[in-house]
Enzyme design. Structure first.
Site, mmCIF file in Angstrom:
data_model
loop_
_atom_site.group_PDB
_atom_site.id
_atom_site.type_symbol
_atom_site.label_atom_id
_atom_site.label_comp_id
_atom_site.label_asym_id
_atom_site.label_seq_id
_atom_site.Cartn_x
_atom_site.Cartn_y
_atom_site.Cartn_z
ATOM 1 N N LYS A 1 -28.629 84.761 -30.388
ATOM 2 C CA LYS A 1 -27.461 83.881 -30.584
ATOM 3 C C LYS A 1 -26.420 84.019 -29.479
ATOM 4 O O LYS A 1 -25.813 83.043 -29.057
ATOM 5 C CB LYS A 1 -26.810 84.139 -31.938
ATOM 6 C CG LYS A 1 -26.299 85.557 -32.143
ATOM 7 C CD LYS A 1 -26.792 86.130 -33.416
ATOM 8 C CE LYS A 1 -27.740 87.249 -33.136
ATOM 9 N NZ LYS A 1 -28.568 87.669 -34.191
ATOM 10 N N ILE B 1 -32.662 83.154 -43.336
ATOM 11 C CA ILE B 1 -32.289 81.892 -43.995
ATOM 12 C C ILE B 1 -32.630 80.737 -43.040
ATOM 13 O O ILE B 1 -32.096 80.691 -41.939
ATOM 14 C CB ILE B 1 -30.773 81.849 -44.296
ATOM 15 C CG1 ILE B 1 -30.331 83.080 -45.082
ATOM 16 C CG2 ILE B 1 -30.419 80.573 -45.044
ATOM 17 C CD1 ILE B 1 -28.823 83.183 -45.261
ATOM 18 N N LYS C 1 -22.947 82.392 -33.871
ATOM 19 C CA LYS C 1 -23.729 81.619 -34.843
ATOM 20 C C LYS C 1 -23.009 80.298 -35.161
ATOM 21 O O LYS C 1 -23.649 79.254 -35.320
ATOM 22 C CB LYS C 1 -23.946 82.453 -36.106
ATOM 23 C CG LYS C 1 -24.819 83.687 -35.836
ATOM 24 C CD LYS C 1 -24.754 84.714 -36.954
ATOM 25 C CE LYS C 1 -25.594 85.948 -36.631
ATOM 26 N NZ LYS C 1 -25.390 87.070 -37.548
#
Ligand code: HSE
Length: 433
Positions: A104, A135, A204
């Site tokens: 990220k 997720i 993120k």
């Protein structure tokens, strides 16, 4: 058809991906209708036992030999950081390899350059594990919600911070005691500043914003505040008012601008995000067609992160088997130069404020007048008892909840309150979701 995979970086995530690919190869290949084979893993250290039994000849210290291997079509960059990882990703793209990464920090900083290079080379860059670990939120935004205007995203995206905040609230502990535990338990990064100062969450948030709004938010436009300076007093006062405090990333459309910020935020106890405890992450997306969607799960760790990386490898394998690079424009950047990040002062929300006021006649009137002068309307104002050990002479703690107010107006009001002498120390303010 057989598709070869190479892994760069045999650390926690690299070992999890290798283990998953080897362990679940049969099921995985059956689901995809094509055989996916782990061919090589590169790392500077190939002697430490990672608990994965790799076939002979798989390990190498030469990353370029993985990138150049003609039998490898997909390179998984799992080194992390913004240094050598970038070089290897660009080399892999130049060699015509599809790339999967969980990086990220690198994509937040250099995503525009990397996706442009991938677009020119006609390869995919998948990055599902960069946000939310296990997720699959990237996939949900990119695929399932592609037909929506995204109105807002609220995310708890850092397990270390959520663990610390959960323990501060449950056990009435100060920040420092819980950070040490998070480090001992291996949740926090070796240098925990990326976690606790909010930048891991911000990286993120940049990726979620790019998926939702089609441009990369420059670092200079981000408003990032971590939890390092969060006081146990505010955690407990928030609790008395019926809130918990979460480090929240908010990405939202406000008129012609985009709000992207990361900061400690009061969440009402009945809100679904309030029930996200410990190291878990959650992302709540509001699409204009879908309404609210909540995604919840493990945001970090060897196996959850490997789950998403392997899912990305599978999608690329399907694309290759189907004859094309489906996500050559993995991130739509068509709004670059059209949409911009909103000036933080123009963002409206409700606020929690703690004032340590002089215990004298007229005090409430004095700060109330200043709030009113700056268009900040008080919803509740409550004086609360000191926590044990926090007492100050001739002072009382007052917590205020406001109606929706502009952040710029609130800052002006708090500056004037501080200058007026009605408070004994700097006011604390936090957004309420
Ligand atoms: N250190 C991060 C966290 C995981 O605690 O959630 C990697 O982004």
């Amino acid at each position: 058809m057989k598709i070869g995979v190479g892994i760069l970086g045999f650390g926690t995530v690299g070992a999890g991906v290798a283990d998953g690919l080897l362990r679940n190869r049969e099921t995985f290949s059956q689901r995809l209708g094509t055989d996916v084979e782990l061919k090589k893993i590169a790392d500077l250290d190939i002697t430490t036992d990672r608990g994965v039994k790799t076939p002979d000849g798989t390990l190498t210290t030469d990353a370029m030999s993985v990138i150049r291997d003609p039998e490898i079509q997909i390179v998984a960059e799992l080194i992390g950081g913004t240094g050598i990882a970038k070089k290897f990703i660009l080399e892999a793209i130049a060699a015509g390899k599809h790339v999967v990464t969980a990086n990220k920090a690198l994509l937040a900083e250099s995503g525009a350059e990397i996706f442009e290079a991938a677009g020119k080379a006609g390869v995919d860059v998948y990055f599902g594990a960069s946000v939310g670990g296990g997720i699959p939120v990237v996939r949900v935004l990119r695929e399932g919600l592609a037909g929506n205007e995204i109105e807002r995203i609220d995310g708890i995206l850092n397990g270390t911070c959520n663990y610390i905040l959960t323990r501060m609230a449950r056990e009435k502990l100060p920040f420092s005691a819980t950070l040490a535990d998070a480090q001992r338990l291996g949740y926090a990064e070796a240098d925990p500043s990326l976690d606790i100062d909010g930048w891991d969450t911000a990286h993120k948030a940049v990726l979620l914003a790019s998926l939702a709004y089609g441009f990369f938010v420059p670092k200079s436009a981000l408003r990032v505040e971590g939890i390092r300076n969060l006081s146990a007093v505010d955690v407990q006062y928030a609790d008395r008012l019926g809130y918990c405090i979460k480090l929240l990333a908010r990405i939202a459309r406000q008129g012609d601008g985009i709000e992207v910020d990361v900061r400690p935020t009061l969440v009402p106890a009945g809100h679904m995000l309030a029930s996200v405890q410990g190291v878990f992450n959650a992302v709540m997306v509001h699409g204009d067609l879908s309404g609210d969607i909540l995604l919840y799960g493990k945001g970090a760790g060897r196996e959850p992160t490997a789950s998403t990386v392997i899912g990305d490898i599978g999608d690329i394998a399907r694309n290759i088997a189907g004859g094309g690079a489906r996500y050559r424009r993995a991130i739509y950047t068509g709004n670059a130069g059209k949409l911009s990040v909103k000036d933080p002062g123009g963002i409206k929300s409700e606020f929690y404020i703690r004032l340590m006021v002089a215990d004298a006649p007229g005090t409430f009137g004095r700060f109330g007048t200043i709030f009113g002068k700056h268009n900040v309307s008080i919803r509740t104002a409550t004086s609360l008892p000191f926590l044990r050990g926090e007492e100050m002479d001739e002072t009382i703690p007052v917590v205020v909840e406001t109606h929706p107010a502009l952040s710029g107006d609130l800052s002006a009001a708090l500056e004037e309150i501080e200058r007026s002498g009605v408070v004994r120390c700097k006011p604390v303010s936090m957004r309420i979701i």
